[in-house]
Design a protein around this motif. Structure first.
Motif, PDB file in Angstrom:
ATOM      1  N   VAL A  59      41.326  35.479  32.922  1.00 41.91           N
ATOM      2  CA  VAL A  59      40.796  36.327  34.017  1.00 41.91           C
ATOM      3  C   VAL A  59      41.086  37.734  34.007  1.00 41.91           C
ATOM      4  N   ILE A 106      34.804  38.283  36.819  1.00 38.39           N
ATOM      5  CA  ILE A 106      35.177  36.590  36.806  1.00 38.39           C
ATOM      6  C   ILE A 106      33.811  35.693  36.593  1.00 38.39           C
ATOM      7  N   GLY A 107      32.758  36.314  37.030  1.00 40.81           N
ATOM      8  CA  GLY A 107      31.626  35.486  36.706  1.00 40.81           C
ATOM      9  C   GLY A 107      31.198  35.283  35.212  1.00 40.81           C
ATOM     10  N   TYR A 108      31.986  36.016  34.287  1.00 35.26           N
ATOM     11  CA  TYR A 108      31.736  35.814  32.874  1.00 35.26           C
ATOM     12  C   TYR A 108      32.407  34.506  32.515  1.00 35.26           C
ATOM     13  N   LEU A 109      33.681  34.128  33.180  1.00 35.90           N
ATOM     14  CA  LEU A 109      34.330  32.711  32.850  1.00 35.90           C
ATOM     15  C   LEU A 109      33.489  31.726  33.656  1.00 35.90           C
ATOM     16  N   GLU A 110      32.927  32.033  34.536  1.00 33.40           N
ATOM     17  CA  GLU A 110      32.372  30.841  35.617  1.00 33.40           C
ATOM     18  C   GLU A 110      31.014  30.430  34.865  1.00 33.40           C
ATOM     19  N   HIS A 111      30.304  31.434  34.153  1.00 31.72           N
ATOM     20  CA  HIS A 111      29.165  30.880  33.646  1.00 31.72           C
ATOM     21  C   HIS A 111      29.121  31.018  32.000  1.00 31.72           C
ATOM     22  N   TYR A 112      30.281  31.106  31.639  1.00 31.31           N
ATOM     23  CA  TYR A 112      30.327  31.044  30.134  1.00 31.31           C
ATOM     24  C   TYR A 112      29.820  29.863  29.195  1.00 31.31           C
TER      25      TYR A 112
END
Length: 113
Positions: free
Chosen positions: A33, A43-49
């Motif tokens: 994060v 944070i969306g980068y991690l959620e949608h990786y």
């Protein structure tokens, strides 16, 4: 050249399969994060990786490669016994030999050669 479907699938499987291992502990989650926030991707980068990786196609790989990879500017750095790597590397590209201080040396200076 276009990346073969099998290589693309293997790379995507690795990246999407390895990702959960990077966020197993609270410390790892916090680190990911923080990294996302520092890089400004949110944070969306991690959620949608994983879904974003899954959506990458061969045309995407080619577009990025053409944009960012310039074979005529690539440099390969090999660290080790110059006597062992000089001849094999010289067969594929020009070689510049440096000593442990980063100073150029001649092939004649290689001991045992």
């Amino acid at each position: 050249q276009v990346v073969p479907d099998s290589e693309l699938a293997e790379a995507k499987d690795y990246l999407t399969g390895h990702f959960p291992l990077q966020i197993e502990t609270p410390e790892q989650v916090a680190s990911e994060v923080a990294d996302a926030l520092i890089r400004g991707v949110g944070i969306g980068y991690l959620e949608h990786y994983r879904s974003r990786i899954a959506s990458v196609g061969a045309a995407d790989v080619e577009r990025v490669a053409v944009t960012y990879l310039h074979p005529d500017s690539l440099v390969i750095i090999a660290v080790g016994d110059a006597r062992a790597v000089d001849d094999p590397l010289a067969k594929i590209a020009p070689v510049t030999l440096l000593n442990e201080h980063g100073e150029p040396i001649e092939r004649s200076q290689l001991r045992g050669k």
